[in-house]
Design a protein around this motif. Structure first.
Motif, PDB file in Angstrom:
ATOM      1  N   PHE A   7       0.855  -1.180   0.000  1.00  0.00           N
ATOM      2  CA  PHE A   7       0.000   0.000   0.000  1.00  0.00           C
ATOM      3  C   PHE A   7       0.893   1.233   0.000  1.00  0.00           C
ATOM      4  O   PHE A   7       1.879   1.271   0.736  1.00  0.00           O
ATOM      5  CB  PHE A   7      -0.891   0.007   1.245  1.00  0.00           C
ATOM      6  N   CYS A   9       1.174   5.618  -0.054  1.00  0.00           N
ATOM      7  CA  CYS A   9       0.692   7.000  -0.009  1.00  0.00           C
ATOM      8  C   CYS A   9       1.920   7.904  -0.098  1.00  0.00           C
ATOM      9  O   CYS A   9       3.007   7.440  -0.446  1.00  0.00           O
ATOM     10  CB  CYS A   9      -0.151   7.279   1.237  1.00  0.00           C
ATOM     11  N   ASN A  12       3.816   7.734   3.995  1.00  0.00           N
ATOM     12  CA  ASN A  12       3.753   6.442   4.685  1.00  0.00           C
ATOM     13  C   ASN A  12       3.590   6.598   6.194  1.00  0.00           C
ATOM     14  O   ASN A  12       4.144   5.837   6.973  1.00  0.00           O
ATOM     15  CB  ASN A  12       4.977   5.581   4.333  1.00  0.00           C
ATOM     16  N   SER A  16      -1.343   4.730   4.051  1.00  0.00           N
ATOM     17  CA  SER A  16      -0.816   3.412   3.694  1.00  0.00           C
ATOM     18  C   SER A  16      -0.524   2.528   4.906  1.00  0.00           C
ATOM     19  O   SER A  16      -0.798   1.327   4.853  1.00  0.00           O
ATOM     20  CB  SER A  16       0.391   3.520   2.752  1.00  0.00           C
ATOM     21  N   GLU A  20      -2.246  -1.042   5.559  1.00  0.00           N
ATOM     22  CA  GLU A  20      -1.421  -2.206   5.901  1.00  0.00           C
ATOM     23  C   GLU A  20      -1.970  -2.908   7.135  1.00  0.00           C
ATOM     24  O   GLU A  20      -2.122  -4.139   7.154  1.00  0.00           O
ATOM     25  CB  GLU A  20       0.031  -1.780   6.142  1.00  0.00           C
ATOM     26  N   SER A  40       3.745  -1.492   3.469  1.00  0.00           N
ATOM     27  CA  SER A  40       3.364  -0.161   2.992  1.00  0.00           C
ATOM     28  C   SER A  40       4.618   0.674   2.789  1.00  0.00           C
ATOM     29  O   SER A  40       5.678   0.366   3.339  1.00  0.00           O
ATOM     30  CB  SER A  40       2.412   0.526   3.984  1.00  0.00           C
ATOM     31  N   MET A  89      -3.054   5.262  -2.769  1.00  0.00           N
ATOM     32  CA  MET A  89      -4.199   5.831  -2.077  1.00  0.00           C
ATOM     33  C   MET A  89      -4.887   6.923  -2.894  1.00  0.00           C
ATOM     34  O   MET A  89      -6.061   7.214  -2.664  1.00  0.00           O
ATOM     35  CB  MET A  89      -3.774   6.426  -0.732  1.00  0.00           C
TER      36      MET A  89
END
Length: 166
Positions: A7, A9, A12, A16, A20, A40, A89
């Motif tokens: 995941f 973003c 982090n 994300s 996770e 993530s 995201m």
């Protein structure tokens, strides 16, 4: 073979790691921890080594998710090769990944919300500059999308272990 889900973003520390934690719990409850790796990362290195935003941790803890052991990291070229699903995201982070992803791995990139069934939105909004309610919205969206993702990952994991019923 393991199914690897990442995941992503921006930093982090909010979206994300929340995704996770949500997906990790779903994977564990589905009995897939021996077949699925969840991680993530961020597209930017602003917060490398930091724990998730305390607001994300508090919101997650209220719903039974533990983000306290997670540490922010930046996505690497190896992630594109090693991960099966690389889920952004929002559009900005998807675009950032598309710019650095080797062409042969671009098929792995997608928005997390493509797996949602309850929320009709393309992106998980960034709660960083808003109030606490934004972190609850992130959880709502992540729970919804991760349920749909789990169905897909179960199918992929079953390809690697045909004798096991999921």
């Amino acid at each position: 073979m393991m199914v690897k889900v990442l995941f992503v973003c921006m930093g982090n520390i909010c979206r994300s790691p929340t995704a996770e934690a949500v997906f990790e719990k779903m994977v564990r409850e589905a009995g897939l921890s021996d077949r699925v790796i969840v991680d993530s990362a961020g597209t930017h290195g602003y917060h490398v080594g930091e724990a998730p935003d305390v607001r994300a941790q508090i919101a997650g803890r209220k719903r039974g998710y533990d983000l306290s052991n997670l540490k922010a990291r930046q996505i690497t070229v190896d992630d594109f090769r090693e991960c099966d699903f690389i889920l952004a995201m929002d559009w900005e982070n998807l675009t950032a990944m598309q710019q650095i992803c080797p062409p042969m791995y671009k098929h792995k990139l997608a928005l997390l919300m493509r797996y949602a069934s309850e929320n009709d939105t393309a992106v998980v909004p960034d709660p960083y500059y808003g109030g606490n309610e934004g972190f609850n919205t992130v959880l709502d969206y992540c729970e919804d999308a991760c349920e749909g993702l789990l169905d897909v990952v179960k199918k992929r994991a079953s390809m690697y272990t045909p004798s096991r019923n999921f």
